[in-house]
Design a protein around this motif. Structure first.
Motif, mmCIF file in Angstrom:
data_model
loop_
_atom_site.group_PDB
_atom_site.id
_atom_site.type_symbol
_atom_site.label_atom_id
_atom_site.label_comp_id
_atom_site.label_asym_id
_atom_site.label_seq_id
_atom_site.Cartn_x
_atom_site.Cartn_y
_atom_site.Cartn_z
ATOM 1 N N THR A 1 -8.927 19.198 -2.320
ATOM 2 C CA THR A 1 -8.143 19.260 -1.079
ATOM 3 C C THR A 1 -8.592 18.248 -0.038
ATOM 4 N N ASN A 2 -9.559 17.393 -0.380
ATOM 5 C CA ASN A 2 -10.091 16.477 0.631
ATOM 6 C C ASN A 2 -10.448 15.145 -0.033
ATOM 7 N N ILE A 3 -9.419 14.366 -0.411
ATOM 8 C CA ILE A 3 -9.592 13.065 -1.056
ATOM 9 C C ILE A 3 -9.243 11.982 -0.037
ATOM 10 N N TYR A 4 -10.100 10.973 0.076
ATOM 11 C CA TYR A 4 -9.846 9.943 1.088
ATOM 12 C C TYR A 4 -10.593 8.660 0.733
ATOM 13 N N TYR A 5 -10.278 7.609 1.488
ATOM 14 C CA TYR A 5 -10.939 6.316 1.322
ATOM 15 C C TYR A 5 -12.223 6.257 2.148
ATOM 16 N N GLN B 1 -19.922 14.205 -0.810
ATOM 17 C CA GLN B 1 -18.945 13.237 -1.303
ATOM 18 C C GLN B 1 -19.187 12.926 -2.776
ATOM 19 N N TYR B 2 -18.080 12.861 -3.538
ATOM 20 C CA TYR B 2 -18.144 12.478 -4.943
ATOM 21 C C TYR B 2 -17.151 11.337 -5.182
ATOM 22 N N ASN B 3 -17.562 10.329 -5.945
ATOM 23 C CA ASN B 3 -16.666 9.218 -6.252
ATOM 24 C C ASN B 3 -15.557 9.674 -7.194
ATOM 25 N N LEU B 4 -14.389 9.063 -7.036
ATOM 26 C CA LEU B 4 -13.234 9.368 -7.881
ATOM 27 C C LEU B 4 -12.619 8.053 -8.332
ATOM 28 N N ASN B 5 -12.565 7.833 -9.636
ATOM 29 C CA ASN B 5 -12.005 6.600 -10.185
ATOM 30 C C ASN B 5 -10.538 6.465 -9.807
ATOM 31 N N ALA B 6 -10.144 5.262 -9.384
ATOM 32 C CA ALA B 6 -8.766 5.042 -8.927
ATOM 33 C C ALA B 6 -7.745 5.271 -10.026
ATOM 34 N N ASP B 7 -8.169 5.185 -11.307
ATOM 35 C CA ASP B 7 -7.244 5.391 -12.432
ATOM 36 C C ASP B 7 -7.189 6.838 -12.897
ATOM 37 N N SER B 8 -7.945 7.716 -12.267
ATOM 38 C CA SER B 8 -7.911 9.138 -12.643
ATOM 39 C C SER B 8 -6.498 9.685 -12.490
ATOM 40 N N ARG B 9 -6.061 10.451 -13.487
ATOM 41 C CA ARG B 9 -4.720 11.033 -13.429
ATOM 42 C C ARG B 9 -4.734 12.284 -12.553
ATOM 43 N N VAL B 10 -3.759 12.365 -11.693
ATOM 44 C CA VAL B 10 -3.677 13.517 -10.799
ATOM 45 C C VAL B 10 -2.270 14.108 -10.839
ATOM 46 N N SER B 11 -2.241 15.392 -10.563
ATOM 47 C CA SER B 11 -0.967 16.082 -10.376
ATOM 48 C C SER B 11 -0.515 15.913 -8.935
ATOM 49 N N MET B 12 0.749 15.593 -8.766
ATOM 50 C CA MET B 12 1.367 15.563 -7.436
ATOM 51 C C MET B 12 2.318 16.747 -7.288
ATOM 52 N N ASN B 13 1.934 17.882 -7.934
ATOM 53 C CA ASN B 13 2.824 19.049 -7.988
ATOM 54 C C ASN B 13 4.168 18.689 -8.601
ATOM 55 N N ASP C 1 -15.421 3.050 2.961
ATOM 56 C CA ASP C 1 -15.843 1.674 2.706
ATOM 57 C C ASP C 1 -17.026 1.663 1.757
ATOM 58 N N ASP C 2 -16.930 0.832 0.707
ATOM 59 C CA ASP C 2 -18.024 0.676 -0.250
ATOM 60 C C ASP C 2 -18.911 -0.476 0.221
ATOM 61 N N GLU C 3 -20.120 -0.161 0.638
ATOM 62 C CA GLU C 3 -21.014 -1.185 1.179
ATOM 63 C C GLU C 3 -21.411 -2.217 0.124
ATOM 64 N N THR C 4 -21.356 -1.832 -1.149
ATOM 65 C CA THR C 4 -21.750 -2.752 -2.223
ATOM 66 C C THR C 4 -20.670 -3.784 -2.493
ATOM 67 N N THR C 5 -19.428 -3.312 -2.633
ATOM 68 C CA THR C 5 -18.324 -4.221 -2.981
ATOM 69 C C THR C 5 -17.563 -4.722 -1.769
ATOM 70 N N LYS C 6 -17.801 -4.104 -0.607
ATOM 71 C CA LYS C 6 -17.077 -4.440 0.622
ATOM 72 C C LYS C 6 -15.586 -4.113 0.518
ATOM 73 N N HIS C 7 -15.219 -3.244 -0.409
ATOM 74 C CA HIS C 7 -13.846 -2.771 -0.552
ATOM 75 C C HIS C 7 -13.821 -1.259 -0.325
ATOM 76 N N LYS C 8 -12.617 -0.738 -0.211
ATOM 77 C CA LYS C 8 -12.479 0.705 -0.107
ATOM 78 C C LYS C 8 -12.674 1.356 -1.466
ATOM 79 N N LYS C 9 -13.261 2.542 -1.469
ATOM 80 C CA LYS C 9 -13.313 3.338 -2.687
ATOM 81 C C LYS C 9 -12.801 4.735 -2.375
ATOM 82 N N ILE C 10 -12.465 5.469 -3.422
ATOM 83 C CA ILE C 10 -11.891 6.801 -3.264
ATOM 84 C C ILE C 10 -12.970 7.833 -3.532
ATOM 85 N N VAL C 11 -13.048 8.820 -2.662
ATOM 86 C CA VAL C 11 -13.990 9.923 -2.844
ATOM 87 C C VAL C 11 -13.269 11.239 -2.585
ATOM 88 N N TYR C 12 -13.844 12.313 -3.090
ATOM 89 C CA TYR C 12 -13.411 13.637 -2.648
ATOM 90 C C TYR C 12 -14.632 14.373 -2.124
#
Length: 305
Positions: A183-187, A206-218, A189-200
Motif C-alpha cells: 500500500t506504500n510504493i513510491y520513488y 524501505q524495500y527495493n522493488l524491481n521496475a519489471d516486477s509484475r503487479v495487479s492493478m485490480n 533517489d538512488d544515490e549510487t546511480t543518481k536515478h530514481k528507484k522504486i521502493v515499498y
C-alpha cells in the motif's frame, strides 16, 4: 458461453484526489476514465457493466452514464455499504472507511452470474488489456482457472506520491505463485546511480522493488466462484480486525488464498502497456495529455459515445 461482465469499482471517496474523480472529465467531450474502459470493453466483447458504488452516488452516476450507454451495453448498479450481516457477520462495527476492494466485489454477488472482470474506476488500462482479458474470459476461464492482467510496476507509478499495488510472484509457467498488496510504493533517489528507484515501505522499513516486477492493478478475471470463497474468508477477517478501523479486505488476498489452498490457478496475462490514472490532482493534466495522444494516433475516436 455468455458474454463476460465488467465490474467497475467506483465506491471510493477519492480522499487524495480531493473530489469525485469517478465522474471527472478527462476527454475532449467530457469523457471520464470509465468511459474509455467501457468503450474498450464493448469492443472486446463484454455484454454488461456493473457499477459498484455507494448509494449516495447513484443519482450522479446514472445521470453520467445511463443515457450515453443505452443500447450499447447493459448497465446495472450494486452498492457497497456497512451492513455486514449479508456477508455472514452477525454484528455491527462502526467505522468510516469501507471494508476494502474484496468487500466491494462481494457486494456485486447478486448482480453477476457469468465470468467477469474487475477494474478500478480511476485507472486507465488501455485497449490491449481489455482485448486480452475479453479473450481469456470467453475461451479459457473456469472455476479453477482465472487470471489477472500483469503490469510492470515501473509502468504504473505516480510522480506525485505513493501508490498501492498487488505485487506478484510469477511461476515459470506464467501463473501467479502469490500476490501481496503493497500500500506504500513510491520513488526515491538512488544515490549510487543518481536515478530514481522504486521502493515499498512496510512497518517503517524501505524495500527495493524491481521496475519489471509484475503487479495487479485490480484487473482480475473471475468466475462467480470467487464470491463463494470471499464470503467464506470475510467473517474471520472481520473478527481479526474488528478493532482496526483502517483494516481492508483487499482483492489480492482472495486469489492468494485460492492459489495457496489449491482451489484455482491464476494466469498472469502480461501487458507492456503504460498505465495511467488519477491518484492525485496533479495527475489530471498528465492523463488528459495521454488521452489526447491516443486520440491523435487513432486508438480512440475524438468522441466515444
Amino acid at each position: 458461453m455468455s458474454k463476460p461482465t465488467l465490474l467497475v469499482l467506483a465506491a471510493g471517496m477519492a480522499s487524495r484526489y480531493g473530489s469525485l474523480k469517478q465522474v471527472d472529465s478527462f476527454g475532449p467531450h467530457g469523457e471520464t476514465i470509465i468511459d474509455y474502459s467501457i468503450y474498450d470493453a464493448i469492443k472486446s466483447g463484454f455484454g454488461k457493466v456493473v457499477f459498484l458504488i455507494r448509494k449516495e452516488f447513484e443519482t450522479i452516476m446514472r445521470e453520467k452514464f445511463d443515457e450515453k450507454l443505452k443500447g450499447k451495453i447493459e448497465v446495472d448498479y450494486a452498492f457497497q455499504d456497512f451492513d455486514l450481516r449479508k456477508f455472514g457477520v452477525d454484528r455491527d462495527i462502526v467505522r468510516e472507511k469501507p471494508w476494502g476492494t474484496a468487500h466491494a466485489v462481494m457486494s456485486a454477488k447478486d448482480n453477476i452470474h457469468e465470468p467477469f472482470c474487475v477494474i478500478n474506476a480511476d485507472d486507465f488500462y488501455g485497449t490491449d488489456a481489455f482485448q486480452k482479458m475479453g479473450l481469456f474470459l470467453t475461451t479459457e476461464v473456469s472455476d479453477t482457472h482465472m487470471s489477472l492482467i500483469g503490469f510492470k510496476v515501473g509502468n504504473t507509478m505516480s510522480d506525485y506520491g505513493y501508490v498501492s499495488r498487488g505485487v506478484c510472484e510469477v511461476t515459470p509457467e506464467g501463473n501467479m505463485a502469490s500476490v501481496k498488496e503493497r500500500t506504500n510504493i513510491y520513488y526515491v533517489d538512488d544515490e549510487t546511480t543518481k536515478h530514481k528507484k522504486i521502493v515499498y515501505e512496510e512497518d517503517g522499513v524501505q524495500y527495493n522493488l524491481n521496475a519489471d516486477s509484475r503487479v495487479s492493478m485490480n484487473f482480475w478475471g473471475f468466475t462467480p466462484k470467487v464470491f463463494e470463497v470471499a464470503l467464506d474468508m470475510f467473517p474471520a477477517f472481520v473478527e481479526e480486525n474488528s478493532e482496526n478501523l483502517k483494516a481492508e479486505f483487499f482483492i489480492p488476498s482472495v486469489p492468494d488464498y485460492m492459489v495457496r489452498h489449491g482451489l484455482a490457478d491464476f494466469k498472469v496475462i502480461p501487458t507492456s502497456a503504460k498505465w495511467f490514472g488519477v491518484t492525485y490532482k496533479e495527475d489530471k493534466p498528465i492523463v488528459q495529455e495521454s488521452i489526447s495522444r491516443l486520440i491523435e494516433n487513432g486508438t480512440y475516436p475524438e468522441k466515444l459515445f
